[in-house]
Scaffold this motif. Structure first.
Motif, PDB file in Angstrom:
ATOM      1  N   ASN A  60       0.852  -1.196   0.000  1.00 16.32           N
ATOM      2  CA  ASN A  60       0.000   0.000   0.000  1.00 16.32           C
ATOM      3  C   ASN A  60       0.890   1.250   0.000  1.00 16.32           C
ATOM      4  OD1 ASN A  60      -2.038   1.836   0.291  1.00 16.32           O
ATOM      5  ND2 ASN A  60      -2.809   1.055   2.237  1.00 16.32           N
ATOM      6  N   THR A 220      -3.949   0.490 -10.309  1.00 16.09           N
ATOM      7  CA  THR A 220      -3.790   1.939 -10.244  1.00 16.09           C
ATOM      8  C   THR A 220      -4.123   2.516  -8.876  1.00 16.09           C
ATOM      9  OG1 THR A 220      -6.002   2.250 -11.108  1.00 16.09           O
ATOM     10  CG2 THR A 220      -4.207   2.351 -12.694  1.00 16.09           C
ATOM     11  N   PRO A 222      -3.724   0.764  -5.491  1.00 10.80           N
ATOM     12  CA  PRO A 222      -3.496  -0.286  -4.519  1.00 10.80           C
ATOM     13  C   PRO A 222      -3.865   0.254  -3.144  1.00 10.80           C
ATOM     14  CG  PRO A 222      -1.426   0.723  -5.149  1.00 10.80           C
ATOM     15  CD  PRO A 222      -2.489   1.298  -6.043  1.00 10.80           C
TER      16      PRO A 222
HETATM   17  P1  AMP Z   1      -3.040   7.087   2.732  1.00  6.57           P
HETATM   18  O1  AMP Z   1      -1.636   7.537   2.810  1.00  6.57           O
HETATM   19  O2  AMP Z   1      -3.428   6.094   3.777  1.00  6.57           O
HETATM   20  O3  AMP Z   1      -3.992   8.231   2.587  1.00  6.57           O
HETATM   21  O4  AMP Z   1      -3.143   6.242   1.397  1.00  6.57           O
HETATM   22  C1  AMP Z   1      -2.496   6.645   0.255  1.00  6.57           C
HETATM   23  C2  AMP Z   1      -3.208   6.037  -0.896  1.00  6.57           C
HETATM   24  O5  AMP Z   1      -2.695   6.652  -2.059  1.00  6.57           O
HETATM   25  C3  AMP Z   1      -2.923   4.558  -1.105  1.00  6.57           C
HETATM   26  O6  AMP Z   1      -3.802   3.738  -0.405  1.00  6.57           O
HETATM   27  C4  AMP Z   1      -3.108   4.389  -2.595  1.00  6.57           C
HETATM   28  O7  AMP Z   1      -4.432   4.045  -2.891  1.00  6.57           O
HETATM   29  C5  AMP Z   1      -2.815   5.773  -3.143  1.00  6.57           C
HETATM   30  N1  AMP Z   1      -1.541   5.777  -3.847  1.00  6.57           N
HETATM   31  C6  AMP Z   1      -0.336   6.027  -3.336  1.00  6.57           C
HETATM   32  N2  AMP Z   1       0.612   5.922  -4.283  1.00  6.57           N
HETATM   33  C7  AMP Z   1      -0.015   5.583  -5.413  1.00  6.57           C
HETATM   34  C8  AMP Z   1       0.409   5.324  -6.734  1.00  6.57           C
HETATM   35  N3  AMP Z   1       1.677   5.383  -7.091  1.00  6.57           N
HETATM   36  N4  AMP Z   1      -0.541   4.997  -7.628  1.00  6.57           N
HETATM   37  C9  AMP Z   1      -1.832   4.955  -7.271  1.00  6.57           C
HETATM   38  N5  AMP Z   1      -2.299   5.178  -6.043  1.00  6.57           N
HETATM   39  C10 AMP Z   1      -1.410   5.494  -5.124  1.00  6.57           C
END
Ligand code: AMP
Ligand code: MG
Length: 313
Positions: A60, A220, A222
């Motif tokens: 994640n 895209t 995760p």
């Molecule tokens: P949070 O930091 O808990 O708000 O979660 C960040 C969220 O950003 C993750 O759960 C992913 O769904 C999304 N995320 C982070 N990096 C990527 C990436 N490279 N591509 C797509 N989604 C991302």
């Protein structure tokens, strides 16, 4: 680890927080969305520590925070659309997902080894001051144990992570109260996660609708797990009254135990959402029943979080 330090958000507190970050330590800090658990995004040790402290699955990926768009260009392949959206909404509750630059220099753990990076410039003055004092890109997911309710006050952070992180910077309660809206800037701008900036505002700035993520698209976005933001109590949605043992979280004029917004204001409801869930959960009810919240503006993100809080675990 010794006790977690509670730092006031003044010059000495920010300097102390920056020094801890410089040593690879972890500091929770306020942003306008929720409290973030910050660590130097270039340090494998710091980033691994974030996953560890939260109990977050390594697949994640994390959002990296920077003080301005110029700093963002150092890590990602910038584009015209990125420029337009950052120009309209940074600093603010918008995260952009862009291709990583070859020379990014970040820990590969931050992106869960994806070729793209989620990046944001937060609007909270304490976050900005910390980013400048630390002089580092900060990986910062929400400062709570993975899967639980997000923190919007220093007390929420300490309740979940005390003794697991070095410090918390006290910036009071978060004003937006919901995580950032995430937009993927690949072939077509895509809404990857609804959040604190309404999708309608982004669509107005773009001049066209955002593509929506397919429900089965794990690549895209995760980490958009079905069960997340979960209180200890079971959550039941679209309730009009509490059943025996339940507490009722209301919206609009109604009889209830706590109300997200008695006047039916979605901005107020967003700011209250996680705090009210924490408060009701602390009363250890058999369940939390939640009144319907309209699906427009910030209601999209509020309903997203409520659906995950109610999902089977
Ligand atoms: P949070 O930091 O808990 O708000 O979660 C960040 C969220 O950003 C993750 O759960 C992913 O769904 C999304 N995320 C982070 N990096 C990527 C990436 N490279 N591509 C797509 N989604 C991302
Ligand atoms: Mg989170």
């Amino acid at each position: 680890m010794p006790e977690t330090e509670l730092l006031s958000a003044d010059a000495p507190g920010i300097a102390r927080a920056a020094a801890i970050l410089g040593d690879g330590g972890l500091v929770a800090f306020p942003t306008e969305t929720v409290y973030g658990l910050g660590g130097d995004a270039r340090s494998d040790l710091a980033v691994a520590g974030i996953f560890d402290a939260k109990g977050r699955p390594r697949f994640n990926p994390l959002i990296v925070h920077v003080p301005d768009a110029d700093a963002a260009r150092r890590y990602v392949a910038w584009s015209e659309t990125a420029d337009r959206l950052a120009g309209a909404f940074w600093p603010g509750a918008l995260t952009l997902v862009l291709p990583l630059r070859a020379d990014h220099g970040l820990s590969p753990l931050v992106t869960a080894e994806l070729p793209t990076l989620a990046i944001r410039c937060p609007a909270h003055p304490v976050a900005t001051a910390l980013l400048r004092a630390a002089d580092a890109p900060l990986a910062a997911p929400s400062a709570n144990p993975s899967g639980r309710i997000s923190p919007t006050t220093p007390d929420h952070v300490l309740a979940g992570l005390s003794g697991r992180i070095a410090a918390v910077l006290d910036g009071g309660a978060c004003t937006v109260g919901l995580e950032s809206t995430i937009v993927g800037l690949g072939h077509t701008p895509t809404l990857l996660r609804p959040g604190g900036l309404p999708a309608e505002a982004i669509e107005a700035a773009l001049g066209h609708p955002l593509a929506r993520r397919a429900a089965n698209d794990t690549l895209t976005a995760p980490g958009q797990m079905a069960s997340h933001y979960a209180p200890g109590a079971r959550v039941r949605l679209n309730a009009t009254e509490a059943r025996p043992g339940e507490l009722l979280l209301g919206f609009g004029a109604m009889e209830c135990d706590l109300n997200l917004s008695p006047s039916g204001d979605l901005v107020e409801a967003a700011a209250n959402l996680f705090g009210h869930l924490h408060a009701l959960d602390a009363r250890a009810p058999a369940g939390i029943a939640v009144a319907p919240v309209p699906m427009k503006g910030l209601g999209l993100a509020i309903n997203d979080r409520l659906a995950r809080a109610a999902a089977p675990r």
